[in-house]
Design a protein around this motif. Structure first.
Motif, PDB file in Angstrom:
ATOM      1  N   TRP A 307       0.821  -1.211   0.000  1.00 18.34           N
ATOM      2  CA  TRP A 307       0.000   0.000   0.000  1.00 18.34           C
ATOM      3  C   TRP A 307       0.850   1.254   0.000  1.00 18.34           C
ATOM      4  N   LEU A 308       1.969   1.233   0.721  1.00 16.78           N
ATOM      5  CA  LEU A 308       2.887   2.370   0.665  1.00 16.78           C
ATOM      6  C   LEU A 308       3.514   2.487  -0.719  1.00 16.78           C
ATOM      7  N   VAL A 309       3.820   1.352  -1.333  1.00 17.10           N
ATOM      8  CA  VAL A 309       4.413   1.374  -2.678  1.00 17.10           C
ATOM      9  C   VAL A 309       3.428   1.933  -3.693  1.00 17.10           C
ATOM     10  N   PHE A 310       2.172   1.482  -3.634  1.00 14.08           N
ATOM     11  CA  PHE A 310       1.162   2.021  -4.539  1.00 14.08           C
ATOM     12  C   PHE A 310       0.983   3.522  -4.331  1.00 14.08           C
ATOM     13  N   ALA A 311       0.979   3.976  -3.068  1.00 12.28           N
ATOM     14  CA  ALA A 311       0.819   5.409  -2.795  1.00 12.28           C
ATOM     15  C   ALA A 311       1.976   6.211  -3.379  1.00 12.28           C
ATOM     16  N   LEU A 312       3.196   5.709  -3.225  1.00  8.62           N
ATOM     17  CA  LEU A 312       4.360   6.398  -3.794  1.00  8.62           C
ATOM     18  C   LEU A 312       4.283   6.453  -5.313  1.00  8.62           C
ATOM     19  N   PHE A 313       3.883   5.332  -5.925  1.00  4.51           N
ATOM     20  CA  PHE A 313       3.822   5.277  -7.390  1.00  4.51           C
ATOM     21  C   PHE A 313       2.752   6.214  -7.935  1.00  4.51           C
ATOM     22  N   TYR A 314       1.558   6.147  -7.370  1.00  5.69           N
ATOM     23  CA  TYR A 314       0.458   6.957  -7.902  1.00  5.69           C
ATOM     24  C   TYR A 314       0.650   8.448  -7.613  1.00  5.69           C
ATOM     25  N   GLN A 315       1.085   8.785  -6.393  1.00  9.77           N
ATOM     26  CA  GLN A 315       1.161  10.201  -6.039  1.00  9.77           C
ATOM     27  C   GLN A 315       2.404  10.877  -6.606  1.00  9.77           C
ATOM     28  N   HIS A 316       3.550  10.199  -6.538  1.00  7.17           N
ATOM     29  CA  HIS A 316       4.780  10.818  -7.027  1.00  7.17           C
ATOM     30  C   HIS A 316       5.069  10.472  -8.487  1.00  7.17           C
ATOM     31  N   GLY A 317       4.740   9.229  -8.866  1.00  5.65           N
ATOM     32  CA  GLY A 317       5.021   8.823 -10.240  1.00  5.65           C
ATOM     33  C   GLY A 317       3.998   9.309 -11.249  1.00  5.65           C
ATOM     34  N   LEU A 318       2.714   9.259 -10.901  1.00  8.02           N
ATOM     35  CA  LEU A 318       1.655   9.668 -11.825  1.00  8.02           C
ATOM     36  C   LEU A 318       0.994  10.982 -11.439  1.00  8.02           C
ATOM     37  N   GLY A 319       1.390  11.559 -10.304  1.00  5.01           N
ATOM     38  CA  GLY A 319       0.856  12.861  -9.921  1.00  5.01           C
ATOM     39  C   GLY A 319      -0.565  12.841  -9.402  1.00  5.01           C
ATOM     40  N   PHE A 320      -1.023  11.711  -8.876  1.00  8.87           N
ATOM     41  CA  PHE A 320      -2.386  11.615  -8.349  1.00  8.87           C
ATOM     42  C   PHE A 320      -2.486  12.352  -7.005  1.00  8.87           C
ATOM     43  N   SER A 321      -3.686  12.833  -6.696  1.00 11.15           N
ATOM     44  CA  SER A 321      -3.967  13.353  -5.358  1.00 11.15           C
ATOM     45  C   SER A 321      -4.091  12.179  -4.400  1.00 11.15           C
ATOM     46  N   PRO A 322      -4.011  12.444  -3.077  1.00 13.48           N
ATOM     47  CA  PRO A 322      -4.198  11.329  -2.122  1.00 13.48           C
ATOM     48  C   PRO A 322      -5.528  10.601  -2.312  1.00 13.48           C
ATOM     49  N   LEU A 323      -6.605  11.347  -2.590  1.00 11.35           N
ATOM     50  CA  LEU A 323      -7.907  10.711  -2.773  1.00 11.35           C
ATOM     51  C   LEU A 323      -7.922   9.844  -4.030  1.00 11.35           C
ATOM     52  N   ARG A 324      -7.401  10.360  -5.126  1.00 12.73           N
ATOM     53  CA  ARG A 324      -7.390   9.583  -6.374  1.00 12.73           C
ATOM     54  C   ARG A 324      -6.482   8.368  -6.239  1.00 12.73           C
ATOM     55  N   SER A 325      -5.379   8.531  -5.512  1.00 12.99           N
ATOM     56  CA  SER A 325      -4.482   7.398  -5.269  1.00 12.99           C
ATOM     57  C   SER A 325      -5.205   6.306  -4.484  1.00 12.99           C
ATOM     58  N   GLY A 326      -5.976   6.718  -3.470  1.00 11.12           N
ATOM     59  CA  GLY A 326      -6.739   5.737  -2.714  1.00 11.12           C
ATOM     60  C   GLY A 326      -7.797   5.052  -3.549  1.00 11.12           C
ATOM     61  N   LEU A 327      -8.465   5.802  -4.422  1.00  9.12           N
ATOM     62  CA  LEU A 327      -9.492   5.214  -5.288  1.00  9.12           C
ATOM     63  C   LEU A 327      -8.894   4.178  -6.232  1.00  9.12           C
ATOM     64  N   ALA A 328      -7.650   4.384  -6.633  1.00  8.24           N
ATOM     65  CA  ALA A 328      -7.019   3.470  -7.584  1.00  8.24           C
ATOM     66  C   ALA A 328      -6.818   2.072  -6.998  1.00  8.24           C
ATOM     67  N   VAL A 329      -6.686   1.968  -5.659  1.00  5.24           N
ATOM     68  CA  VAL A 329      -6.498   0.646  -5.035  1.00  5.24           C
ATOM     69  C   VAL A 329      -7.785   0.122  -4.396  1.00  5.24           C
ATOM     70  N   THR A 330      -8.882   0.864  -4.567  1.00  3.71           N
ATOM     71  CA  THR A 330     -10.159   0.434  -3.986  1.00  3.71           C
ATOM     72  C   THR A 330     -10.644  -0.919  -4.515  1.00  3.71           C
ATOM     73  N   PRO A 331     -10.429  -1.275  -5.805  1.00  5.87           N
ATOM     74  CA  PRO A 331     -10.878  -2.598  -6.258  1.00  5.87           C
ATOM     75  C   PRO A 331     -10.364  -3.745  -5.395  1.00  5.87           C
ATOM     76  N   PHE A 332      -9.147  -3.634  -4.907  1.00  2.00           N
ATOM     77  CA  PHE A 332      -8.600  -4.684  -4.049  1.00  2.00           C
ATOM     78  C   PHE A 332      -9.404  -4.775  -2.760  1.00  2.00           C
ATOM     79  N   ALA A 333      -9.698  -3.627  -2.147  1.00  3.06           N
ATOM     80  CA  ALA A 333     -10.450  -3.617  -0.890  1.00  3.06           C
ATOM     81  C   ALA A 333     -11.844  -4.188  -1.086  1.00  3.06           C
ATOM     82  N   LEU A 334     -12.496  -3.839  -2.196  1.00  6.70           N
ATOM     83  CA  LEU A 334     -13.844  -4.341  -2.459  1.00  6.70           C
ATOM     84  C   LEU A 334     -13.840  -5.858  -2.641  1.00  6.70           C
ATOM     85  N   GLY A 335     -12.890  -6.357  -3.419  1.00  9.22           N
ATOM     86  CA  GLY A 335     -12.795  -7.803  -3.618  1.00  9.22           C
ATOM     87  C   GLY A 335     -12.502  -8.535  -2.329  1.00  9.22           C
TER      88      GLY A 335
END
Length: 505
Positions: A307-335
């Motif tokens: 989860w820390l790795v995904f946050a680093l990749f989305y926020q620093h690598g792709l420029g996502f906001s914290p909320l958008r970064s969290g939404l990107a990993v939501t499918p895992f939580a739902l499953g």
């Protein structure tokens, strides 16, 4: 102890006939404990997205702000086994309510902290309260439920564990988005207060007291040895971001030696007929406990760090906001949420096979996600990867929930707290290894070529190594169940639910 009493303690066949009377409030009481458990586990990861804001607003150094996360994890892990044993010896309800009250108070203190020093102190106290609360959750399930109902209850518990870890980034991002302004980070802590107060009030009405068993002695030398051993293993890991692994590596063999002395001391107490802090017979005579603890520890090495790795990749690598970064990993939580609830109903039928299938699903899902994020165009990569990440979440739901059930279901109720605390201590140690190693590897690869995709692939690949080791252990146990079924002409769960049968075999 009579056979009937043993069956009642373990929750195995015969529990209903041994005089067990289900509490009519047990399902409502379960939801109180799950909400409290969700808050305590969510606070392990929810703060990560707010660290840049906290550092800026409180004028903290990187090493200071890291303690906001790592200090909580450290005191959480230190308290677990001791808290579980105290719950067994005294009253789980009372300890749960006191710990939950402390968690609420220290959450408010975190939100009101005027500087980084007081915030770290409040987080250490908050983690200690969470550590005292956590083992009471699984122990109360052991106490309130029997048979198939216990599997369902542990299904909900496993779902809570899985969702709370995966939902931290999304929840933190949502809170920061709603609570705008420089002080918005404080609401990450304040949100616990009204929910916690409601849980305390409901818990006072619904939670059952622990029936006294005369096992009131607490092994103080064991408390000291275990605390020092866990501290020695955890401290270099929580200091990893400030060079702790390089400076404090010598604490690892020291911690291992102290834990070896602790194990010898516990065996000596058992031989003398005294009550140990953590009974070593849990690992040698309770079917499934040692394997389940190992599977959980290995799995959490990979599961917690991603989860820390995904946050680093989305926020620093792709420029996502914290909320958008969290939404990107939501499918895992739902499953994970959906699968864990279903798995609780299936574990009695399929046993360890569920864990094997779940681990396979996680490995395929995370491996596929890593490749898609590496190869797909950045603009659409998270959406292309979402279905595969959802598959990984389904797999995770079939790992965490069944593993908790199979690890704890044959534990005698009078040892349920210590057993649950030891299981979660292993998971916290695994999580500490993962959260130190995976981001460290991410930064190492990133520093060589500023390749965020390559860094993500390397870190997720390392996470899969831990999960493959967990799969190997689970597969070995599943094969043992199959051989046992052939030898005894019965299903594995009939043998697993009968600890005496397991010992004889």
């Amino acid at each position: 102890m009579t056979a009937a009493a043993s069956a009642a303690d373990s929750g195995g066949p015969g529990a209903q006939e041994a005089g067990y009377e289900p509490d009519p409030r047990r399902w409502r009481a379960l939801w109180v404990t799950l909400v409290a458990g969700f808050m305590s586990l969510l606070d392990v990861t929810i703060v990560a997205v707010a660290l840049p804001t906290i550092q800026r607003e409180l004028h903290a150094s990187p090493a200071q702000v890291q303690w906001v996360v790592s200090g909580y994890a450290l005191t959480f892990a230190l308290a677990l086994v001791v808290a579980g044993r105290l719950g067994d010896a005294l009253d789980r309800r009372r300890i749960f309510l006191l710990a939950l009250t402390g968690f609420v108070v220290f959450s408010a203190a975190c939100g009101a902290a005027p500087d980084i020093t007081l915030l770290v102190v409040a987080r250490l106290a908050q983690g200690l309260a969470a550590g005292f609360m956590a083992p009471q959750n699984s122990a109360l399930i052991q106490q309130m439920f029997r048979g198939a109902e216990r599997g369902r209850a542990f299904g909900f518990f496993g779902s809570t564990v899985g969702i709370s870890s995966a939902a931290g980034p999304l929840t933190g991002g949502a809170v920061l988005a709603l609570a705008s302004g420089a002080q918005g980070w404080r609401w990450i802590f304040y949100v616990n207060v009204p929910i916690g107060i409601l849980a305390v009030l409901l818990g006072r009405r619904l939670l059952p007291a622990t029936r006294r068993s005369g096992r009131g002695h607490v092994d103080l030398p064991g408390v000291l040895l275990l605390g020092l051993g866990v501290l020695a293993l955890m401290f270099p890991l929580v200091q990893a971001d400030s060079g702790g692994l390089g400076r404090l590596w010598w604490l690892f063999p020291v911690g291992a030696a102290i834990l070896a002395v602790f194990a010898l001391w516990q065996r000596r107490l058992v031989a003398r007929g005294e009550q140990p802090l953590l009974d070593p017979r849990l690992f040698t005579t309770v079917r499934g406990y040692a394997v389940g603890a190992g599977v959980g520890t290995l799995y959490f090495i990979g599961f917690s760090g991603i989860w820390l790795v995904f946050a680093l990749f989305y926020q620093h690598g792709l420029g996502f906001s914290p909320l958008r970064s969290g939404l990107a990993v939501t499918p895992f939580a739902l499953g994970s949420a959906g699968a864990a609830a279903v798995a609780g109903r299936l574990v009695d039928r399929f046993g360890r096979l569920l864990t094997v299938c779940g681990l396979t699903g996680v490995i395929v899902g995370l491996g596929g996600t890593a490749l898609l994020l590496r190869l797909a165009p950045p603009g659409i990569a998270p959406w292309v990867a979402a279905p595969v990440l959802f598959l990984g979440g389904i797999g995770s739901g079939f790992v965490v929930s069944p593993n908790i059930t199979m690890t704890l279901r044959d534990v005698p109720v009078h040892m349920a707290g210590a057993a649950g605390g030891a299981l979660q201590t292993g998971q916290r140690l695994g999580a500490a290894v993962g959260t130190a190693a995976l981001p460290g590897l991410f930064y190492l690869v990133l520093g060589r070529g500023h390749d965020y995709r390559g860094a993500l692939l390397a870190a997720l690949g390392a996470a899969l190594v831990g999960m493959l080791a967990s799969l190997a252990l689970a597969t070995s146990d599943w094969q043992r169940d199959r051989r046992m079924r052939g030898a005894h002409g019965t299903c594995p769960d009939e043998v697993a639910h009968n600890p005496m049968h397991a010992r004889q075999s």
